[in-house]
Motif scaffolding. Structure first.
Motif, PDB file in Angstrom:
ATOM      1  N   SER A 239       3.497   3.673   1.739  1.00  0.00           N
ATOM      2  CA  SER A 239       2.329   5.114   2.377  1.00  0.00           C
ATOM      3  C   SER A 239       1.337   5.002   2.155  1.00  0.00           C
ATOM      4  O   SER A 239       0.575   4.683   3.172  1.00  0.00           O
ATOM      5  N   ILE A 240       1.427   5.880   1.118  1.00  0.00           N
ATOM      6  CA  ILE A 240      -0.305   5.946   0.535  1.00  0.00           C
ATOM      7  C   ILE A 240      -1.020   4.195  -0.040  1.00  0.00           C
ATOM      8  O   ILE A 240      -1.968   4.946   0.857  1.00  0.00           O
ATOM      9  N   ARG A 241      -0.451   4.048  -0.276  1.00  0.00           N
ATOM     10  CA  ARG A 241      -1.529   2.190  -0.322  1.00  0.00           C
ATOM     11  C   ARG A 241      -2.194   2.010   1.413  1.00  0.00           C
ATOM     12  O   ARG A 241      -3.293   1.835   1.395  1.00  0.00           O
ATOM     13  N   GLN A 242      -0.920   2.197   1.922  1.00  0.00           N
ATOM     14  CA  GLN A 242      -1.380   1.449   3.888  1.00  0.00           C
ATOM     15  C   GLN A 242      -2.551   2.665   4.148  1.00  0.00           C
ATOM     16  O   GLN A 242      -4.149   2.507   4.318  1.00  0.00           O
ATOM     17  N   GLY A 243      -2.655   4.345   3.279  1.00  0.00           N
ATOM     18  CA  GLY A 243      -3.351   5.102   4.016  1.00  0.00           C
ATOM     19  C   GLY A 243      -4.713   5.504   3.369  1.00  0.00           C
ATOM     20  O   GLY A 243      -5.729   5.106   4.216  1.00  0.00           O
ATOM     21  N   VAL A 244      -4.561   4.320   2.726  1.00  0.00           N
ATOM     22  CA  VAL A 244      -6.167   4.425   1.835  1.00  0.00           C
ATOM     23  C   VAL A 244      -6.475   3.384   1.601  1.00  0.00           C
ATOM     24  O   VAL A 244      -7.726   3.157   0.960  1.00  0.00           O
ATOM     25  N   GLN A 245      -5.738   1.838   1.663  1.00  0.00           N
ATOM     26  CA  GLN A 245      -5.806   0.653   2.023  1.00  0.00           C
ATOM     27  C   GLN A 245      -6.145   0.701   0.321  1.00  0.00           C
ATOM     28  O   GLN A 245      -7.302  -0.261   0.285  1.00  0.00           O
ATOM     29  N   GLY A 246      -5.166   1.160   0.050  1.00  0.00           N
ATOM     30  CA  GLY A 246      -5.424   0.307  -2.003  1.00  0.00           C
ATOM     31  C   GLY A 246      -4.818  -0.551  -2.031  1.00  0.00           C
ATOM     32  O   GLY A 246      -4.168  -1.105  -1.612  1.00  0.00           O
ATOM     33  N   THR A 247      -5.421  -0.837  -3.373  1.00  0.00           N
ATOM     34  CA  THR A 247      -4.697  -2.240  -4.273  1.00  0.00           C
ATOM     35  C   THR A 247      -3.324  -1.728  -4.959  1.00  0.00           C
ATOM     36  O   THR A 247      -3.405  -0.739  -4.969  1.00  0.00           O
ATOM     37  N   GLU A 248      -2.674  -2.796  -5.253  1.00  0.00           N
ATOM     38  CA  GLU A 248      -1.193  -2.276  -6.361  1.00  0.00           C
ATOM     39  C   GLU A 248      -1.783  -1.663  -7.773  1.00  0.00           C
ATOM     40  O   GLU A 248      -1.359  -0.784  -7.789  1.00  0.00           O
TER      41      GLU A 248
ATOM     42  N   LEU B  21      -8.111  17.720  -2.200  1.00  0.00           N
ATOM     43  CA  LEU B  21      -8.545  16.841  -2.726  1.00  0.00           C
ATOM     44  C   LEU B  21      -7.565  15.269  -2.194  1.00  0.00           C
ATOM     45  O   LEU B  21      -8.666  14.560  -1.855  1.00  0.00           O
ATOM     46  N   CYS B  22      -6.543  15.427  -3.232  1.00  0.00           N
ATOM     47  CA  CYS B  22      -5.722  14.210  -2.390  1.00  0.00           C
ATOM     48  C   CYS B  22      -5.157  14.604  -1.525  1.00  0.00           C
ATOM     49  O   CYS B  22      -5.330  13.001  -1.055  1.00  0.00           O
ATOM     50  N   GLY B  23      -4.876  15.927  -0.824  1.00  0.00           N
ATOM     51  CA  GLY B  23      -4.493  15.203   0.728  1.00  0.00           C
ATOM     52  C   GLY B  23      -5.915  15.043   1.855  1.00  0.00           C
ATOM     53  O   GLY B  23      -5.002  14.936   2.654  1.00  0.00           O
ATOM     54  N   ILE B  24      -7.109  15.119   1.675  1.00  0.00           N
ATOM     55  CA  ILE B  24      -7.817  14.905   2.093  1.00  0.00           C
ATOM     56  C   ILE B  24      -9.067  13.589   1.933  1.00  0.00           C
ATOM     57  O   ILE B  24      -9.344  13.160   2.202  1.00  0.00           O
ATOM     58  N   ALA B  25      -8.352  12.539   0.578  1.00  0.00           N
ATOM     59  CA  ALA B  25      -8.993  11.927   0.002  1.00  0.00           C
ATOM     60  C   ALA B  25      -8.766  10.756   1.390  1.00  0.00           C
ATOM     61  O   ALA B  25      -8.511  10.915   2.195  1.00  0.00           O
ATOM     62  N   GLN B  26     -10.319   9.319   1.515  1.00  0.00           N
ATOM     63  CA  GLN B  26     -10.548   8.916   2.340  1.00  0.00           C
ATOM     64  C   GLN B  26     -10.349   7.416   0.986  1.00  0.00           C
ATOM     65  O   GLN B  26      -9.466   6.595   1.890  1.00  0.00           O
ATOM     66  N   THR B  27     -10.660   7.676   0.200  1.00  0.00           N
ATOM     67  CA  THR B  27     -10.405   6.146  -0.339  1.00  0.00           C
ATOM     68  C   THR B  27      -9.123   6.569  -1.988  1.00  0.00           C
ATOM     69  O   THR B  27      -8.857   7.007  -2.020  1.00  0.00           O
ATOM     70  N   ALA B  28      -8.747   4.627  -2.086  1.00  0.00           N
ATOM     71  CA  ALA B  28      -7.672   4.799  -3.186  1.00  0.00           C
ATOM     72  C   ALA B  28      -9.117   5.746  -4.090  1.00  0.00           C
ATOM     73  O   ALA B  28      -8.213   5.923  -5.064  1.00  0.00           O
ATOM     74  N   TRP B  29     -10.566   5.353  -5.231  1.00  0.00           N
ATOM     75  CA  TRP B  29     -10.849   6.033  -5.821  1.00  0.00           C
ATOM     76  C   TRP B  29     -10.973   7.565  -5.467  1.00  0.00           C
ATOM     77  O   TRP B  29     -10.595   8.494  -6.809  1.00  0.00           O
ATOM     78  N   GLN B  30     -11.805   8.128  -4.741  1.00  0.00           N
ATOM     79  CA  GLN B  30     -11.060   9.703  -4.255  1.00  0.00           C
ATOM     80  C   GLN B  30     -10.027  10.288  -5.029  1.00  0.00           C
ATOM     81  O   GLN B  30      -9.545  10.974  -5.367  1.00  0.00           O
ATOM     82  N   LEU B  31      -8.586   9.690  -4.498  1.00  0.00           N
ATOM     83  CA  LEU B  31      -7.725  10.105  -4.645  1.00  0.00           C
ATOM     84  C   LEU B  31      -6.438   9.884  -6.379  1.00  0.00           C
ATOM     85  O   LEU B  31      -6.687  10.756  -7.015  1.00  0.00           O
ATOM     86  N   ASN B  32      -6.881   8.939  -6.563  1.00  0.00           N
ATOM     87  CA  ASN B  32      -7.370   8.737  -8.157  1.00  0.00           C
ATOM     88  C   ASN B  32      -7.854   9.354  -8.893  1.00  0.00           C
ATOM     89  O   ASN B  32      -7.716  10.290 -10.343  1.00  0.00           O
ATOM     90  N   THR B  33      -9.198   9.840  -8.363  1.00  0.00           N
ATOM     91  CA  THR B  33     -10.278  11.398  -9.499  1.00  0.00           C
ATOM     92  C   THR B  33      -9.134  11.951  -9.595  1.00  0.00           C
ATOM     93  O   THR B  33      -8.961  13.088 -10.332  1.00  0.00           O
ATOM     94  N   ALA B  34      -8.590  12.921  -8.109  1.00  0.00           N
ATOM     95  CA  ALA B  34      -8.042  13.945  -7.792  1.00  0.00           C
ATOM     96  C   ALA B  34      -7.301  14.201  -8.355  1.00  0.00           C
ATOM     97  O   ALA B  34      -6.210  14.951  -8.860  1.00  0.00           O
ATOM     98  N   ARG B  35      -5.941  12.707  -8.730  1.00  0.00           N
ATOM     99  CA  ARG B  35      -4.526  12.815 -10.032  1.00  0.00           C
ATOM    100  C   ARG B  35      -4.729  13.465 -11.163  1.00  0.00           C
ATOM    101  O   ARG B  35      -4.418  13.572 -10.935  1.00  0.00           O
ATOM    102  N   PHE B  36      -5.986  12.715 -11.660  1.00  0.00           N
ATOM    103  CA  PHE B  36      -6.464  12.878 -12.913  1.00  0.00           C
ATOM    104  C   PHE B  36      -6.664  14.442 -13.091  1.00  0.00           C
ATOM    105  O   PHE B  36      -6.353  14.975 -14.397  1.00  0.00           O
ATOM    106  N   ILE B  37      -7.677  14.724 -12.584  1.00  0.00           N
ATOM    107  CA  ILE B  37      -7.733  16.076 -12.006  1.00  0.00           C
ATOM    108  C   ILE B  37      -5.863  16.972 -12.191  1.00  0.00           C
ATOM    109  O   ILE B  37      -6.181  17.972 -12.863  1.00  0.00           O
ATOM    110  N   GLN B  38      -5.366  16.993 -11.418  1.00  0.00           N
ATOM    111  CA  GLN B  38      -4.113  17.811 -11.151  1.00  0.00           C
ATOM    112  C   GLN B  38      -3.360  17.540 -12.406  1.00  0.00           C
ATOM    113  O   GLN B  38      -2.789  18.149 -13.065  1.00  0.00           O
TER     114      GLN B  38
END
Length: 473
Positions: A34-43, A90-107
């Motif tokens: 579901s997350i992959r579809q939401g941010v149009q991410g890759t494997e 930041l994870c919850g409002i991320a629009q791209t996979a890059w934004q999400l993964n950056t926020a996850r690293f900070i988490q």
């Protein structure tokens, strides 16, 4: 509020750190499609959602403990809890996979700073041995519950669309709990004495972070990009950084400075053998969830909710077995862990038979998952005890921190290796047959890793346990 009530309220407050840190590992496992579809991410983006969180945690965990001693545990707990909460936003409002993964690293980094404060506070709040054991039991139960709740919510929430897309709720639910914990900590936690002696090993943290990032990131991104030159150079650089880190830590130890990791620990044979078992065990730990969540949902068409509910059976098996295994380990030693690893291997074979042949009734799948969970619960809670059994008490704190750093790194490596094998065999337009083949190979690799765990546990001397600590994942 009387002193006794205040102690237990403080325990609940500091336990929110491990609850949030653990739940944010498990809550994303089931929800990755579901997350992959939401941010149009890759494997590889999906692998990094797990791996970057763990790398941030692993690289800064030891520093997090020392920062609490230096600036006061209350201050560090509150600040890191607020940063964790903000990074969840930041994870919850991320629009791209890059934004999400950056926020996850900070988490992950903020989790590394708040977790040690919670554990340290237990020793401050409960100086009496029997009370401390009870408090550690409560703390461990909260951590175990978080793993089950995380898997359940990770399955249910993506199917709920209320104001925002369901997968965003996975991170946004941290906000009220994190803010409440910070406010209650500011009101009720007693600050600790600051210990200003010694300096932080900033260069050690930098070297370790570079080495871990350089090891895991190219394993994940390099595979998807066809192993370009940069990925090979990054892996080689990571190996060089690890050797440089080892030299740096030995030099600082000889100069009586404060190294990040006390290299004297590695002079104990039992500790080294146990770390090898830890490496291969935790390479299986989360890659199992990654592989099965993707296979069941994207390959076999299970819904997110169905997968989440099924994984709850695994979590319940883990909690039940972990409660039963600790007293058994005191009596039977490493044989309990060896039995748990065997249960996990047999269960993975049952996974393969169930999904490959279709000859086993669907109702048996929850039983198979529960069976696998009991194997995990027989191993994980006592791995740290086995690693520390020959370590002198004066090194117990350093050894525990090193163990946890090694543990989180191993999980990230497992995501890169086993997960990478799974995704590489799928191809660009995977069919059901491709999913089945990739699942069989990746699961077979994990069975092989568990076989190596069995070997290292076999050669690990029984010995007399001098330190008893329960590992909390």
């Amino acid at each position: 509020m009387n002193r006794l009530s205040l102690k237990w309220l403080s325990l609940v407050i500091v336990s929110t750190s491990v609850f949030l840190a653990v739940i944010d590992i498990f809550i994303v496992n089931v929800a990755l499609p579901s997350i992959r579809q939401g941010v149009q991410g890759t494997e590889s983006d999906m692998q990094l959602i797990i791996a970057l969180y763990l790398l941030g945690y692993a690289a800064f965990l030891i520093t997090g403990g020392r920062l609490g001693d230096h600036y006061g545990k209350k201050r560090v707990f509150i600040v890191s809890m607020l940063v964790f909460t903000f990074s969840s936003l930041l994870c919850g409002i991320a629009q791209t996979a890059w934004q999400l993964n950056t926020a996850r690293f900070i988490q992950g980094i903020s989790a590394a700073f708040m977790i040690p404060q919670g554990i340290s506070y237990i020793h401050v709040l409960f100086p009496e041995h029997k009370e401390r054991i009870k408090a550690l039991g409560v703390y461990g139960s909260i951590a175990g519950s978080a793993s089950v709740i995380g898997q359940f919510l990770g399955g249910i929430l993506p199917d709920i669309h209320w104001i925002v897309s369901g997968w965003r709720l996975l991170f946004l639910i941290n906000l009220p709990l994190g803010l409440a914990a910070a406010l209650l900590a500011a009101r009720y936690l007693t600050d600790t004495v600051q210990q200003r002696e010694g300096r932080f090993d900033i260069s050690g943290v930098a070297l370790l972070t570079i080495a871990l990032f350089g090891l895991v990131y190219p394993l994940i991104r390099g595979r998807e990009s066809g192993w370009p030159l940069w990925s090979i150079l990054a892996l080689a650089g990571a190996v060089g950084a690890l050797f440089l880190f080892r030299y740096d830590q030995q030099r600082k130890l000889s100069a009586r400075k404060n190294p990040l990791i006390d290299m004297q620990l590695f002079s104990y044979k039992d500790f080294n053998i146990a770390l090898c078992a830890v490496l291969f065990y935790f390479m299986v730990q989360d890659s199992y969830f990654l592989i099965n969540a993707i296979f069941m949902q994207t390959g076999l068409g299970y819904s997110s909710s169905e997968t989440g509910v099924l994984f709850v059976f695994q979590g319940v098996g883990y909690v039940v077995a972990s409660l039963l295994s600790i007293p058994l380990v005191k009596r039977y030693g490493k044989r309990v862990l060896q039995g748990g690893v065997l249960i996990m291997m047999v269960s993975l074979v049952m996974h393969l038979v169930f999904f490959s042949t279709g000859s086993i009734p669907k109702a048996a799948l929850p039983v198979i998952l529960f069976f696998y969970g009991t194997g995990c619960g027989s191993v994980l809670p006592s791995l740290l005890t086995m690693a520390l059994k020959s370590i002198p008490v004066r090194f117990a704190g350093a050894a525990s921190g090193t163990f946890s750093t090694f543990q989180q790194t191993a999980i990230a490596l497992g995501i890169g290796v086993s997960g990478g094998i799974f995704f590489s065999l799928l191809g660009h337009v995977p069919s059901l047959a491709a999913y089945m083949g990739a699942y069989q190979v990746a699961t077979g690799v994990n069975i092989g890793f568990l076989a190596l765990v069995s070997i290292f546990l076999y050669i690990l001397p029984e010995g007399q346990q001098t330190t008893t600590v329960t590992a909390i994942h």
